[in-house]
Design a protein around this motif. Structure first.
Motif, PDB file in Angstrom:
ATOM      1  N   TYR A   1     -15.426  -6.820  -4.108  1.00  0.00           N
ATOM      2  CA  TYR A   1     -14.109  -6.213  -3.861  1.00  0.00           C
ATOM      3  C   TYR A   1     -13.663  -5.147  -4.874  1.00  0.00           C
ATOM      4  CZ  TYR A   1     -13.248  -9.078   0.015  1.00  0.00           C
ATOM      5  OH  TYR A   1     -12.956  -9.609   1.198  1.00  0.00           O
ATOM      6  N   MET A   2     -14.140  -5.188  -6.000  1.00  0.00           N
ATOM      7  CA  MET A   2     -13.979  -4.027  -7.198  1.00  0.00           C
ATOM      8  C   MET A   2     -14.556  -2.738  -6.831  1.00  0.00           C
ATOM      9  SD  MET A   2     -15.687  -2.260  -9.893  1.00  0.00           S
ATOM     10  CE  MET A   2     -17.086  -3.181  -9.885  1.00  0.00           C
ATOM     11  N   ARG A   3     -15.856  -2.776  -6.144  1.00  0.00           N
ATOM     12  CA  ARG A   3     -16.462  -1.552  -5.846  1.00  0.00           C
ATOM     13  C   ARG A   3     -15.584  -1.008  -4.524  1.00  0.00           C
ATOM     14  NH1 ARG A   3     -21.243  -0.466  -8.495  1.00  0.00           N
ATOM     15  NH2 ARG A   3     -22.021  -2.131  -9.772  1.00  0.00           N
ATOM     16  N   ALA A   4     -15.129  -1.909  -3.696  1.00  0.00           N
ATOM     17  CA  ALA A   4     -14.263  -1.482  -2.582  1.00  0.00           C
ATOM     18  C   ALA A   4     -12.927  -0.856  -2.796  1.00  0.00           C
ATOM     19  CB  ALA A   4     -14.188  -2.560  -1.567  1.00  0.00           C
ATOM     20  N   SER A   5     -12.317  -1.335  -3.801  1.00  0.00           N
ATOM     21  CA  SER A   5     -11.027  -0.889  -4.554  1.00  0.00           C
ATOM     22  C   SER A   5     -11.415   0.515  -4.903  1.00  0.00           C
ATOM     23  CB  SER A   5     -10.536  -1.926  -5.656  1.00  0.00           C
ATOM     24  OG  SER A   5     -10.252  -2.950  -4.944  1.00  0.00           O
ATOM     25  N   TYR A   6     -12.665   0.635  -5.722  1.00  0.00           N
ATOM     26  CA  TYR A   6     -13.091   2.128  -6.338  1.00  0.00           C
ATOM     27  C   TYR A   6     -13.042   2.972  -5.306  1.00  0.00           C
ATOM     28  CZ  TYR A   6     -15.733   5.555  -8.591  1.00  0.00           C
ATOM     29  OH  TYR A   6     -16.064   6.743  -9.215  1.00  0.00           O
ATOM     30  N   VAL A   7     -13.773   2.630  -4.172  1.00  0.00           N
ATOM     31  CA  VAL A   7     -13.860   3.577  -3.077  1.00  0.00           C
ATOM     32  C   VAL A   7     -12.338   3.888  -2.614  1.00  0.00           C
ATOM     33  CG1 VAL A   7     -15.026   3.910  -0.844  1.00  0.00           C
ATOM     34  CG2 VAL A   7     -16.186   3.138  -2.936  1.00  0.00           C
ATOM     35  N   ALA A   8     -11.646   2.946  -2.112  1.00  0.00           N
ATOM     36  CA  ALA A   8     -10.643   2.941  -1.324  1.00  0.00           C
ATOM     37  C   ALA A   8      -9.476   3.762  -2.178  1.00  0.00           C
ATOM     38  CB  ALA A   8      -9.996   1.536  -1.228  1.00  0.00           C
ATOM     39  N   ASN A   9      -9.529   3.817  -3.523  1.00  0.00           N
ATOM     40  CA  ASN A   9      -8.347   4.651  -4.352  1.00  0.00           C
ATOM     41  C   ASN A   9      -8.915   5.924  -4.792  1.00  0.00           C
ATOM     42  OD1 ASN A   9      -6.581   2.255  -4.109  1.00  0.00           O
ATOM     43  ND2 ASN A   9      -7.642   1.334  -6.240  1.00  0.00           N
ATOM     44  N   ARG A  10     -10.230   6.585  -4.187  1.00  0.00           N
ATOM     45  CA  ARG A  10     -10.523   7.512  -4.340  1.00  0.00           C
ATOM     46  C   ARG A  10      -9.991   8.696  -3.401  1.00  0.00           C
ATOM     47  NH1 ARG A  10     -16.555   8.464  -4.537  1.00  0.00           N
ATOM     48  NH2 ARG A  10     -15.908  10.441  -5.284  1.00  0.00           N
TER      49      ARG A  10
END
Length: 133
Positions: free
Chosen positions: A119-128
């Motif tokens: 979820y941390m890596r997904a949040s990083y991608v989603a907020n780019r």
């Protein structure tokens, strides 16, 4: 975009690019490679589905022998006390209980660590800005 709704393609594409960038810089990429391999092994089109599959898989792999270990401890406690004595049986039962609890705690920690990382890596991608538009 919510991290749960992020697609597998976006997650993998972003982190594959980051993996290549880190490799060019000479950085250690072993952990990221292991993460991507684990994500590739799990079914699901979105991060939420991948996380659910991971939790289901981990739940089915929880150490079942801990229950057997506790049954042995209970049997040892009830049947072994007359022959061995209360102190050795208590020490043995305590040792069995602590080792079982430690194994279960370690399994849960591994389960939660991957879930948090996903979820941390997904949040990083989603907020780019690239994927958010």
């Amino acid at each position: 975009m919510s991290p749960d709704r992020l697609g597998r393609y976006e997650l993998l594409a972003t982190w594959q690019l980051k993996l290549q960038e880190l490799s060019r810089q000479g950085e250690c990429t072993r952990h990221l490679e292991q993460f991507l391999d684990r994500v590739n092994q799990l079914p699901g089109d979105e991060v939420g589905e991948i996380g659910n599959q991971w939790r289901r898989r981990q739940k089915s792999q929880r150490p079942g022998w801990i229950v057997a270990l506790l049954l042995v401890a209970w049997t040892l406690c009830t049947l072994g006390t007359p022959w061995l004595g209360a102190v050795p049986v208590s020490l043995l039962v305590s040792l069995l209980a602590v080792s079982g609890a430690h194994a279960l705690q370690r399994h849960w920690a591994q389960e939660e660590a991957f879930d948090r990382e996903l979820y941390m890596r997904a949040s990083y991608v989603a907020n780019r800005a690239v994927w958010a538009s």
